[in-house]
Every structure is written in C-alpha cells, then in structure tokens.
Motif scaffolding. Sequence first.
Motif, PDB file in Angstrom:
ATOM      1  N   PRO A 220       0.840  -1.220   0.014  1.00 17.31           N
ATOM      2  CA  PRO A 220       0.131  -0.013   0.032  1.00 17.31           C
ATOM      3  C   PRO A 220       0.706   1.132   0.039  1.00 17.31           C
ATOM      4  CG  PRO A 220       0.065  -0.919   2.276  1.00 17.31           C
ATOM      5  CD  PRO A 220       0.759  -1.980   1.414  1.00 17.31           C
ATOM      6  N   LEU A 221       0.503   2.271  -0.804  1.00 23.82           N
ATOM      7  CA  LEU A 221       1.261   3.563  -0.909  1.00 23.82           C
ATOM      8  C   LEU A 221       0.119   4.673  -0.779  1.00 23.82           C
ATOM      9  CD1 LEU A 221       3.269   3.219  -4.177  1.00 23.82           C
ATOM     10  CD2 LEU A 221       4.099   3.614  -1.771  1.00 23.82           C
ATOM     11  N   PRO A 222       0.443   5.867  -0.577  1.00 24.09           N
ATOM     12  CA  PRO A 222      -0.519   6.825  -0.199  1.00 24.09           C
ATOM     13  C   PRO A 222      -1.389   7.361  -1.485  1.00 24.09           C
ATOM     14  CG  PRO A 222       1.749   7.636   0.700  1.00 24.09           C
ATOM     15  CD  PRO A 222       1.902   6.216   0.146  1.00 24.09           C
ATOM     16  N   GLU A 223      -2.075   8.000  -1.257  1.00 21.80           N
ATOM     17  CA  GLU A 223      -3.077   8.344  -2.649  1.00 21.80           C
ATOM     18  C   GLU A 223      -3.750   7.074  -3.392  1.00 21.80           C
ATOM     19  OE1 GLU A 223       0.268  10.224  -2.897  1.00 21.80           O
ATOM     20  OE2 GLU A 223      -0.580  11.481  -1.247  1.00 21.80           O
ATOM     21  N   GLY A 224      -3.865   5.958  -2.693  1.00 21.64           N
ATOM     22  CA  GLY A 224      -4.551   4.721  -3.285  1.00 21.64           C
ATOM     23  C   GLY A 224      -3.807   4.133  -4.126  1.00 21.64           C
ATOM     24  N   ARG A 225      -2.581   4.346  -4.047  1.00 20.89           N
ATOM     25  CA  ARG A 225      -1.616   3.478  -5.146  1.00 20.89           C
ATOM     26  C   ARG A 225      -1.091   2.293  -4.174  1.00 20.89           C
ATOM     27  NH1 ARG A 225       3.215   7.119  -5.799  1.00 20.89           N
ATOM     28  NH2 ARG A 225       2.334   7.867  -3.677  1.00 20.89           N
ATOM     29  N   CYS A 226      -0.637   1.403  -5.158  1.00 17.75           N
ATOM     30  CA  CYS A 226       0.215   0.301  -4.502  1.00 17.75           C
ATOM     31  C   CYS A 226       1.560   0.248  -5.301  1.00 17.75           C
ATOM     32  CB  CYS A 226      -0.597  -1.063  -4.980  1.00 17.75           C
ATOM     33  SG  CYS A 226      -2.007  -1.315  -3.898  1.00 17.75           S
ATOM     34  N   ALA A 227       2.535  -0.051  -4.571  1.00 16.40           N
ATOM     35  CA  ALA A 227       3.701  -0.423  -5.139  1.00 16.40           C
ATOM     36  C   ALA A 227       3.814  -1.948  -5.515  1.00 16.40           C
ATOM     37  CB  ALA A 227       4.884  -0.340  -4.305  1.00 16.40           C
ATOM     38  N   LEU A 228       4.164  -2.264  -6.981  1.00 16.07           N
ATOM     39  CA  LEU A 228       4.300  -3.833  -7.468  1.00 16.07           C
ATOM     40  C   LEU A 228       5.520  -4.120  -7.494  1.00 16.07           C
ATOM     41  CD1 LEU A 228       2.952  -6.068  -8.936  1.00 16.07           C
ATOM     42  CD2 LEU A 228       3.140  -4.885 -10.923  1.00 16.07           C
ATOM     43  N   VAL A 229       5.694  -5.307  -7.033  1.00 13.09           N
ATOM     44  CA  VAL A 229       7.096  -5.997  -7.173  1.00 13.09           C
ATOM     45  C   VAL A 229       6.798  -7.330  -7.887  1.00 13.09           C
ATOM     46  CG1 VAL A 229       9.102  -6.823  -6.389  1.00 13.09           C
ATOM     47  CG2 VAL A 229       8.176  -4.858  -5.250  1.00 13.09           C
ATOM     48  N   TRP A 230       7.047  -7.467  -9.281  1.00 13.08           N
ATOM     49  CA  TRP A 230       6.762  -8.673 -10.000  1.00 13.08           C
ATOM     50  C   TRP A 230       7.725  -9.548 -10.315  1.00 13.08           C
ATOM     51  CZ3 TRP A 230       2.412  -8.439 -14.548  1.00 13.08           C
ATOM     52  CH2 TRP A 230       1.827  -9.712 -14.562  1.00 13.08           C
ATOM     53  N   THR A 231       8.000 -10.766 -10.049  1.00 15.91           N
ATOM     54  CA  THR A 231       9.337 -11.541 -10.380  1.00 15.91           C
ATOM     55  C   THR A 231       8.867 -12.416 -11.359  1.00 15.91           C
ATOM     56  OG1 THR A 231      10.113 -11.258  -8.042  1.00 15.91           O
ATOM     57  CG2 THR A 231      11.143 -12.913  -9.431  1.00 15.91           C
ATOM     58  N   ARG A 232       9.550 -12.278 -12.500  1.00 17.81           N
ATOM     59  CA  ARG A 232       9.470 -13.174 -13.581  1.00 17.81           C
ATOM     60  C   ARG A 232      10.601 -13.637 -14.047  1.00 17.81           C
ATOM     61  NH1 ARG A 232       3.495 -12.987 -14.900  1.00 17.81           N
ATOM     62  NH2 ARG A 232       4.201 -14.401 -16.848  1.00 17.81           N
ATOM     63  N   ALA A 233      10.847 -14.518 -15.002  1.00 14.25           N
ATOM     64  CA  ALA A 233      11.705 -15.084 -15.744  1.00 14.25           C
ATOM     65  C   ALA A 233      12.472 -13.827 -16.540  1.00 14.25           C
ATOM     66  CB  ALA A 233      11.405 -16.221 -16.866  1.00 14.25           C
ATOM     67  N   GLN A 234      13.468 -13.850 -17.010  1.00 13.76           N
ATOM     68  CA  GLN A 234      14.081 -12.569 -17.428  1.00 13.76           C
ATOM     69  C   GLN A 234      13.451 -12.189 -18.710  1.00 13.76           C
ATOM     70  OE1 GLN A 234      18.377 -12.577 -17.878  1.00 13.76           O
ATOM     71  NE2 GLN A 234      18.492 -10.817 -19.117  1.00 13.76           N
ATOM     72  N   ASP A 235      13.418 -12.952 -19.567  1.00 12.07           N
ATOM     73  CA  ASP A 235      12.742 -12.855 -20.907  1.00 12.07           C
ATOM     74  C   ASP A 235      10.955 -12.301 -20.716  1.00 12.07           C
ATOM     75  OD1 ASP A 235      14.889 -13.306 -22.223  1.00 12.07           O
ATOM     76  OD2 ASP A 235      14.445 -15.268 -23.037  1.00 12.07           O
ATOM     77  N   ASP A 236      10.453 -12.857 -19.961  1.00 14.01           N
ATOM     78  CA  ASP A 236       9.235 -12.697 -19.729  1.00 14.01           C
ATOM     79  C   ASP A 236       9.059 -11.456 -19.082  1.00 14.01           C
ATOM     80  OD1 ASP A 236       6.585 -13.374 -19.908  1.00 14.01           O
ATOM     81  OD2 ASP A 236       6.073 -14.041 -18.104  1.00 14.01           O
ATOM     82  N   ALA A 237      10.047 -10.969 -18.016  1.00 10.49           N
ATOM     83  CA  ALA A 237       9.730  -9.711 -17.547  1.00 10.49           C
ATOM     84  C   ALA A 237       9.959  -8.565 -18.466  1.00 10.49           C
ATOM     85  CB  ALA A 237      10.855  -9.608 -16.204  1.00 10.49           C
ATOM     86  N   ALA A 238      11.076  -8.816 -19.381  1.00  7.83           N
ATOM     87  CA  ALA A 238      11.231  -7.872 -20.288  1.00  7.83           C
ATOM     88  C   ALA A 238       9.968  -7.428 -21.359  1.00  7.83           C
ATOM     89  CB  ALA A 238      12.426  -8.201 -21.388  1.00  7.83           C
ATOM     90  N   ARG A 239       9.339  -8.946 -21.698  1.00  5.63           N
ATOM     91  CA  ARG A 239       8.088  -8.835 -22.442  1.00  5.63           C
ATOM     92  C   ARG A 239       6.992  -8.014 -21.762  1.00  5.63           C
ATOM     93  NH1 ARG A 239       3.232 -11.167 -22.260  1.00  5.63           N
ATOM     94  NH2 ARG A 239       3.951 -12.469 -20.349  1.00  5.63           N
TER      95      ARG A 239
END
Length: 395
Positions: A220-239
């Motif tokens: 949770p972040l201020p102003e109703g936002r959320c911080a996303l940390v999404w872990t994927r394989a390198q090529d998939d993250a780049a996609r």
Amino acid sequence: MSDHALAIVGGGLVGASLALALQPAARERGWTIHLIEPLAPGAEYQPSYDARSTALSYGSRQIYERLGVWPLIAERAEPIERIHVSERGRYGVTRLEAASEGVPALGYVVENAWIGHCLWRALDDEVVVRHCPARAERMLPTAAGYRIELNGEAGDLALDVALAVLADGGRSALRESLGIAVSVRAYEQTALIANVTPGHAHGGEAFERFTRQGPMALLPLPEGRCALVWTRAQDDAARLAGLPEGAFLAELQDAFGYRLGAFRQVGARHLYPLSLIESEEQVRSGLVVLGNAAHSLHPIAGQGYNLSLRDAVGLADSLIESDAPLGQLSVLQAYQARQRLDQRLTVGFSDQVTRLFGHSGRTVSAARSLGLVGLDLLPPAKHWFARQAMGLGER
C-alpha cells in the motif's frame, strides 16, 4: 585532523542514516563526518506517481524514532496493517495482522525520495560535511586509515580519514578496486517494479501472491496507489515491461485476481535482475562495507533495506561505545560479530522464502499450500513469521 575524521561513501538511505546515528557522538568527540554523494537531493520533496518506495519494518520505525526523524517520515508513510499471503490456484492462505501482534502496523511503505529528504534535513552541517554532488574516484589505504580522492563541482579533492565506510550500492566499483570479492547466487529472475492504481481502496493491506511464473507483492502507498514487485523469468519480465498499458494490466489482473478490484493505471516499469550478493569481507582496518555493497537480497521478502539499517545503527553503536581510535580493527571486528547472527538469519530467511516460493513443481506447490494453512492454524509459527517480517526476530 584525519584521526578524528570518517567518510561515508554513498549518501543514500543507508549512508545518511549512519551519519544521523553518529551525529550526537561526533558533536561530543570532535569527529568530522564526510558524506560523499554523487546525486544531490532536491531542496524540496517533489511527489511523483512513479516514485520508488521502500517497505520499512516496524523495527525500522523504532530505529528512526530513536534517531528523532520518525515524526517527519511518518507524514508520508503508509501503514501496513495486514498482510495477505496466498498462492494462485491453491487453497493455502495466511493472514498476518498488526492487531494480533500488538503493534500499530506490521510495517510502513515510504517513498525513497521522502526518506532521503527527511534524513538530509536532519543532518547537522557543523559535524557533517556534505560533498554533493561528488564522486569518490579512488580509495587508497594509508598508515592512518584511507585517502579518498574525490571529483566534484569544486574540482578534485583528497580526504584523509581514519575510517571509510563504503555504502555505494551493490555494484560498487570501489569495492572491486579494493580487491574485496563477492559471492553471487543468481536467482535467474528479474523483478519488474512499478506503481499501480487498483479499483478498490487497499485499506492498508499488503499482498504476497505466488504463481507458477513467479511471486508478486503489492504494497500500500499513499493516494490509493500500490507498489508492485513482480518477479518473472528475465525474457518474460522484459516482455511485460514492453506491453501497452491495457495489455499489461490484463496480465496483472489475471495473475493477481480481483481482491482490489480492476486495476486502472500503471506507471513507469523498471526491471532489476535478481541475485543474492554478499561481500566476502565487511571490515578491514579503517574500512567497513555497508548496505547493498555488503549484502543485496531478493526484494520479495522485503528484508534488504531493513537489515542494512540495523547494520548501520549497529556500527554507530559499536563506534560510540568504544574509546578506541576511529577505524581500529578490533572495534570493527566486534561490530561484525555483533551483526553476524542478524545477517545470517535475515539472509537465510530471505533466500529460503525466495527459493521455496520461486519453485513451480506440483509437489512443492502442494507443500507450500499446506504450509500456508499450517501457519494460519498454528499461532506460534505465525507469530515467528510475523516477527521476522517486522524485523523483530531473535538476533
């Protein structure tokens, strides 16, 4: 005099926190603290939708209370009141609640720029000499400590100090130039970092979600936002990073579900290849390696910065409690011994969580679900897990 001078190479969150922790003793003992930082922070904080953020544990709040800067940080700190841990396609769920642990919050999410602004505001120019913007080009050991050669706006400068603290990040060129080796354990994963706006209010709840493609966290972040940390394989993250906004949000929705409604917006997306990096030396006579230069952890467990902050305060306490000259090896070795158990437990906890929840096999996945159910049904185990997450585990 050089025997009363110390330099902190890196004025980011860890380096500035160390300077703040040493400030009272510096006034009393006549120490001069040189803080060297290449990126000058703005005089005024400027909020940004895309600002990077850090999850501070409850233990880190206690440290900043002790240093007198928490009231200012708290003005833009979003409390984590609950943590929801789940696995996509499985029945196991664990919920951690601040009220059950007897604390006002399990942790706090704060924009890095705001923490840095608060820390720099609290520094006393009478004892902290800020070299900013300036870059340490070379560090040379001397009989009395280290000579640091700087390049800044005013030109070249050489500082002779009794103690040099290297806090310039996980890719420290100075650490390499000093011949300090690192051990690297590659996770073969990349973290995609972004801020998103969900359809429903987060209500102070953080989410850890594990999928076959990799774990994700929404904080949770201020102003109703959320911080996303999404872990994927390198090529998939780049996609994913290159997808149009609508397509990206659709994939995020599919992986996360609708606990926060339909995602409406995503900001700039950044990619970070992930490894566990540990310096094989943290102290030498007149030298300490600190922060990400000492140990860089996977972000999914949220432990890296909090461990570095505890190290910084542990180093300050060791220096303050000693009557020995700055930089004396026995004092620095005592500091390292003081922090060793905390580092081993925290690095081990982070690494095991990463490996356990990064494995996609069906047998391991089923075991994870049973483990999450077990945590929810066994209060002592759940309490231990919560204390680790809060930075309050046994040290």
